[in-house]
Design a protein around this motif. Structure first.
Motif, PDB file in Angstrom:
ATOM      1  N   GLU A 195       0.828  -1.201   0.000  1.00 28.91           N
ATOM      2  CA  GLU A 195       0.000   0.000   0.000  1.00 28.91           C
ATOM      3  C   GLU A 195       0.861   1.249   0.000  1.00 28.91           C
ATOM      4  OE1 GLU A 195      -2.003  -1.194   3.513  1.00 28.91           O
ATOM      5  OE2 GLU A 195      -3.883  -1.485   2.456  1.00 28.91           O
ATOM      6  N   THR A 196       1.945   1.233   0.758  1.00 34.75           N
ATOM      7  CA  THR A 196       2.849   2.373   0.803  1.00 34.75           C
ATOM      8  C   THR A 196       3.458   2.612  -0.568  1.00 34.75           C
ATOM      9  OG1 THR A 196       3.332   1.952   3.120  1.00 34.75           O
ATOM     10  CG2 THR A 196       4.892   3.331   1.926  1.00 34.75           C
TER      11      THR A 196
ATOM     12  N   LEU B 208     -10.086  -0.831  -8.804  1.00 35.24           N
ATOM     13  CA  LEU B 208      -8.791  -0.384  -9.322  1.00 35.24           C
ATOM     14  C   LEU B 208      -7.850  -1.553  -9.536  1.00 35.24           C
ATOM     15  CD1 LEU B 208      -8.139   2.736  -7.073  1.00 35.24           C
ATOM     16  CD2 LEU B 208      -9.066   2.669  -9.392  1.00 35.24           C
ATOM     17  N   SER B 209      -6.988  -1.390 -10.507  1.00 33.37           N
ATOM     18  CA  SER B 209      -5.889  -2.324 -10.708  1.00 33.37           C
ATOM     19  C   SER B 209      -4.980  -2.237  -9.492  1.00 33.37           C
ATOM     20  CB  SER B 209      -5.128  -1.922 -11.973  1.00 33.37           C
ATOM     21  OG  SER B 209      -3.956  -2.677 -12.098  1.00 33.37           O
ATOM     22  N   PRO B 210      -4.444  -3.352  -9.015  1.00 31.68           N
ATOM     23  CA  PRO B 210      -3.586  -3.320  -7.823  1.00 31.68           C
ATOM     24  C   PRO B 210      -2.435  -2.320  -7.920  1.00 31.68           C
ATOM     25  CG  PRO B 210      -4.161  -5.572  -8.330  1.00 31.68           C
ATOM     26  CD  PRO B 210      -4.681  -4.733  -9.469  1.00 31.68           C
TER      27      PRO B 210
ATOM     28  N   ALA C 244       2.194   1.763  -3.450  1.00 31.94           N
ATOM     29  CA  ALA C 244       1.144   2.253  -4.342  1.00 31.94           C
ATOM     30  C   ALA C 244       0.856   3.721  -4.082  1.00 31.94           C
ATOM     31  CB  ALA C 244      -0.132   1.421  -4.177  1.00 31.94           C
ATOM     32  N   SER C 245       0.802   4.124  -2.816  1.00 34.05           N
ATOM     33  CA  SER C 245       0.570   5.530  -2.489  1.00 34.05           C
ATOM     34  C   SER C 245       1.701   6.402  -3.002  1.00 34.05           C
ATOM     35  CB  SER C 245       0.428   5.723  -0.973  1.00 34.05           C
ATOM     36  OG  SER C 245      -0.780   5.158  -0.538  1.00 34.05           O
ATOM     37  N   LEU C 246       2.930   5.922  -2.841  1.00 37.87           N
ATOM     38  CA  LEU C 246       4.078   6.682  -3.346  1.00 37.87           C
ATOM     39  C   LEU C 246       4.009   6.813  -4.855  1.00 37.87           C
ATOM     40  CD1 LEU C 246       6.962   5.311  -1.111  1.00 37.87           C
ATOM     41  CD2 LEU C 246       5.920   7.583  -1.029  1.00 37.87           C
ATOM     42  N   ARG C 247       3.611   5.749  -5.546  1.00 42.06           N
ATOM     43  CA  ARG C 247       3.498   5.808  -7.000  1.00 42.06           C
ATOM     44  C   ARG C 247       2.462   6.850  -7.406  1.00 42.06           C
ATOM     45  NH1 ARG C 247       1.294   1.849 -11.444  1.00 42.06           N
ATOM     46  NH2 ARG C 247       2.147   2.934 -13.222  1.00 42.06           N
ATOM     47  N   CYS C 248       1.341   6.889  -6.711  1.00 39.76           N
ATOM     48  CA  CYS C 248       0.315   7.868  -7.039  1.00 39.76           C
ATOM     49  C   CYS C 248       0.798   9.280  -6.749  1.00 39.76           C
ATOM     50  CB  CYS C 248      -0.971   7.569  -6.286  1.00 39.76           C
ATOM     51  SG  CYS C 248      -1.779   6.110  -6.970  1.00 39.76           S
TER      52      CYS C 248
ATOM     53  N   GLY D 146      -3.205   2.594  -4.294  1.00 41.56           N
ATOM     54  CA  GLY D 146      -2.904   3.773  -3.474  1.00 41.56           C
ATOM     55  C   GLY D 146      -3.517   5.055  -4.006  1.00 41.56           C
ATOM     56  N   CYS D 147      -4.112   5.011  -5.183  1.00 44.60           N
ATOM     57  CA  CYS D 147      -4.723   6.191  -5.807  1.00 44.60           C
ATOM     58  C   CYS D 147      -6.213   6.313  -5.496  1.00 44.60           C
ATOM     59  CB  CYS D 147      -4.529   6.140  -7.319  1.00 44.60           C
ATOM     60  SG  CYS D 147      -2.813   6.083  -7.848  1.00 44.60           S
TER      61      CYS D 147
END
Length: 183
Positions: free
Chosen positions: A5-6, A108-110, A8-12, A114-115
């Motif tokens: 999750e972290t 959402l796609s995995p 994914a959030s960073l990617r967003c 995070g988005c």
């Protein structure tokens, strides 16, 4: 928040949509490549939260599914969108008529989990400011063990409902002006 999750959030955040929705485009599902939707709907990580899906989502089923979602727009004046983040298909969601309520869906796609918050903010803004809904509901399957997030977003737990033989937990979010009247 777990490592995935972290990340994914960073990617967003890197994509620039965590604080703003400038990289986010809401498009009709008919504008999305069927293969992108098929990949999403056959991903076991996504299927875990789609209890009505059977994992056999082929091109024929996808075309029928997209047509049914487009019909929501024609019949109700609202429906689900495809989400493009910087031009990349991230998932789908929006509003569907479910048991007489405007129901919110967000799949959402995995790679984009995070988005979700940024996408949620955008579609809720559309719901209340542009479409003028009094409230929206969200149906969560029992697999969504972190349902307390719904409460943090302002949703109120309502009840359990059955859809096609499957139990879901129903939550409702009132438009800001409705919350003031009820509060």
């Amino acid at each position: 928040m777990g490592k995935r999750e972290t990340e994914a959030s960073l990617r967003c955040m890197e994509l620039g949509i965590e604080r703003t929705t400038m990289g986010l485009n809401l498009v009709r599902l008919s504008e999305i490549e069927l293969t992108d939707i098929i990949v999403l709907h056959n991903d076991p990580r996504v299927l875990r939260h789609l209890p009505l899906a059977d994992g056999n989502f082929d091109e024929f089923e996808c075309a029928r599914w997209v047509e049914s979602k487009e019909t929501q727009w024609e019949v109700n004046g609202y429906g689900p969108w495809g989400f493009l983040i910087n031009g990349v298909f991230a998932g789908w969601g929006g509003f569907q008529l479910e048991m007489g309520d405007v129901d919110l869906a967000l799949v959402l796609s995995p790679e984009f989990w995070g988005c979700g918050r940024a996408i949620y903010r955008k579609i809720i803004e559309v719901a209340f400011k542009e479409m003028g809904f009094e409230s929206v509901t969200a149906l969560l399957p029992p697999s969504r063990v972190r349902a307390d997030g719904m409460l943090r977003l302002g949703f109120q737990a309502e009840d359990q409902v059955e859809v096609s033989g499957t139990i879901f937990y129903r939550y409702r979010l009132w438009a800001p002006e409705q919350r003031q009247r009820k509060g």
